[in-house]
Write an enzyme that holds these catalytic residues in place. Structure first.
Site, PDB file in Angstrom:
ATOM      1  N   CYS A 267       9.885   1.513  10.841  1.00 26.88           N
ATOM      2  CA  CYS A 267       8.979   1.399   9.690  1.00 26.88           C
ATOM      3  C   CYS A 267       7.507   1.513  10.087  1.00 26.88           C
ATOM      4  O   CYS A 267       6.753   2.320   9.535  1.00 26.88           O
ATOM      5  CB  CYS A 267       9.259   0.115   8.915  1.00 26.88           C
ATOM      6  SG  CYS A 267       8.796  -1.418   9.750  1.00 26.88           S
ATOM      7  N   HIS A 315       8.143  -5.683   7.588  1.00 26.06           N
ATOM      8  CA  HIS A 315       8.439  -4.318   7.134  1.00 26.06           C
ATOM      9  C   HIS A 315       7.215  -3.731   6.435  1.00 26.06           C
ATOM     10  O   HIS A 315       6.443  -4.455   5.794  1.00 26.06           O
ATOM     11  CB  HIS A 315       9.633  -4.313   6.175  1.00 26.06           C
ATOM     12  CG  HIS A 315      10.147  -2.935   5.882  1.00 26.06           C
ATOM     13  ND1 HIS A 315      10.948  -2.233   6.765  1.00 26.06           N
ATOM     14  CD2 HIS A 315       9.961  -2.105   4.816  1.00 26.06           C
ATOM     15  CE1 HIS A 315      11.220  -1.046   6.248  1.00 26.06           C
ATOM     16  NE2 HIS A 315      10.634  -0.948   5.071  1.00 26.06           N
ATOM     17  N   HIS A 327       9.252   4.899   3.085  1.00 29.33           N
ATOM     18  CA  HIS A 327       9.418   4.008   4.241  1.00 29.33           C
ATOM     19  C   HIS A 327      10.654   4.408   5.038  1.00 29.33           C
ATOM     20  O   HIS A 327      11.487   5.191   4.587  1.00 29.33           O
ATOM     21  CB  HIS A 327       9.514   2.543   3.784  1.00 29.33           C
ATOM     22  CG  HIS A 327      10.799   2.198   3.092  1.00 29.33           C
ATOM     23  ND1 HIS A 327      11.443   0.992   3.283  1.00 29.33           N
ATOM     24  CD2 HIS A 327      11.567   2.879   2.208  1.00 29.33           C
ATOM     25  CE1 HIS A 327      12.541   0.952   2.538  1.00 29.33           C
ATOM     26  NE2 HIS A 327      12.639   2.068   1.881  1.00 29.33           N
TER      27      HIS A 327
END
Length: 352
Positions: A267, A315, A327
């Protein structure tokens, strides 16, 4: 009496037989309890499997960001160590040259005999010339003393550099130990997730298949078209627009923990690569990326903003408009467009 004793013996034998039978039955029951279905782990529903897998992926991502941070620090420590070693090597070269020069002076003095100045004055045929030479020698001695002092200073500096290098080496070893531990945690979590997803049974297969279908559908060309007018046009600047454009180009790329592109990402690696392509240098981890710009509220979001999730900021994605982001989710799905509500929202940062 014989008739009395005989039934008693029969009764004892029957008791032993019953006891043996009871033990055998108990053993069978115990074996059934451990090996049979009586105590077997109950079948998980698809929803329970998904919840467990999602939790494992999230825990793996926390460990991944810690791994990324330790790797970044290890690389920095390695660079500092190399720089210190290079400095020490250059100083040692200069020190050796200075030592050679001092050695030549010392050898010349030894050959000259080193007579007492008063004796040399008495034996001199030309006292005036001797006094001039004595003054020169004194000046030469002063320069020699300065050279010795310079050598001593260089020695101290080299020892300081060696001490600093030792500290960096210790730090590097510590970071490498951290990397090893975080890697073990990550592989353990991902392995557990794979085991859950590979369990036999129509429910699990159905869940896995549906998850893969959703992942493939979410990376199709419709995702680009789902945001009218390609939202990078709404970005606050050309660099943010370039980062969004890069992220769109990477749709479908696989998730690989620790990867920063160009063909695979985690990520924070995707975010770093997107802004690197736009000419902006970002830190490696989510924990650092959230502090790399100006915090903005959810209502202020513009394409190119970094959006963060979970209470531990483990994240990150790139906002692309209309409540959506691009993402790199986890190993079960490639880089894709997803709604912000897919995970617990934690905040956002505008880096340019």
């Amino acid at each position: 009496m014989a008739a009395h004793r005989k039934p008693r013996q029969r009764s004892m034998g029957g008791g032993k037989a019953r006891t043996a039978a009871t033990i055998a039955l108990a053993g069978a029951a115990t074996a059934t309890g451990f090996d049979g279905t009586g105590h077997a782990e109950p079948q998980l529903t698809p929803g329970q499997v998904k919840a467990k897998v999602d939790k494992l992926y999230q825990e793996a991502e926390v460990a991944t960001e810690k791994y990324n941070g330790a790797k970044e620090k290890a690389e920095a420590a390695g660079q500092r160590l190399k720089s210190l070693q290079d400095q020490a090597a250059r100083k040692e070269e200069r020190l050796n040259s200075a030592r050679d020069a001092l050695g030549s002076v010392a050898a010349a003095q030894y050959r000259a005999g080193g007579l007492d100045p008063a004796v040399q004055l008495a034996l001199s045929d030309d006292p005036d010339r001797y006094l001039e030479n004595a003054e020169f020698v004194e000046r030469a001695g002063s320069r020699q003393n300065a050279a010795v002092a310079g050598v001593r200073k260089q020695l101290r500096e080299i020892e300081q550099l060696r001490g600093a290098a030792h500290i960096e080496l210790t730090s590097l070893k510590s970071r490498r130990a951290e990397l090893k531990q975080h890697k073990k945690t990550i592989t353990g979590k991902l392995g557990s997730a794979r085991q859950l997803l590979s369990r036999p049974g129509p429910q699990e297969r159905s869940l896995s298949g549906a998850s893969q279908d959703r992942a493939s559908r979410s990376t199709g060309p419709r995702d680009t078209l789902a945001v009218p007018g390609f939202p990078s046009s709404q970005a606050p600047g050309s660099r943010a627009a370039a980062a969004v454009s890069y992220a769109y180009q990477k749709l479908g790329s696989p998730y690989v923990w620790g990867a920063t592109g160009p063909n695979a990402f985690d990520c924070s690696g995707l975010v770093q690569a997107a802004y690197r392509a736009a000419g902006v240098s970002l830190p490696r981890t989510t924990y650092s990326q959230i502090a790399a710009g100006r915090r903005v509220s959810r209502s202020e979001l513009l394409p190119g903003d970094l959006v963060f999730f979970y209470s531990g900021i483990s994240h990150v994605g790139i906002y692309v408009g209309n409540g959506r982001m691009i993402h790199a989710p986890n190993p079960s799905a490639p880089v894709r467009v997803a709604p912000l509500d897919e995970m617990p929202y934690a905040g956002a940062t505008r880096v340019v």
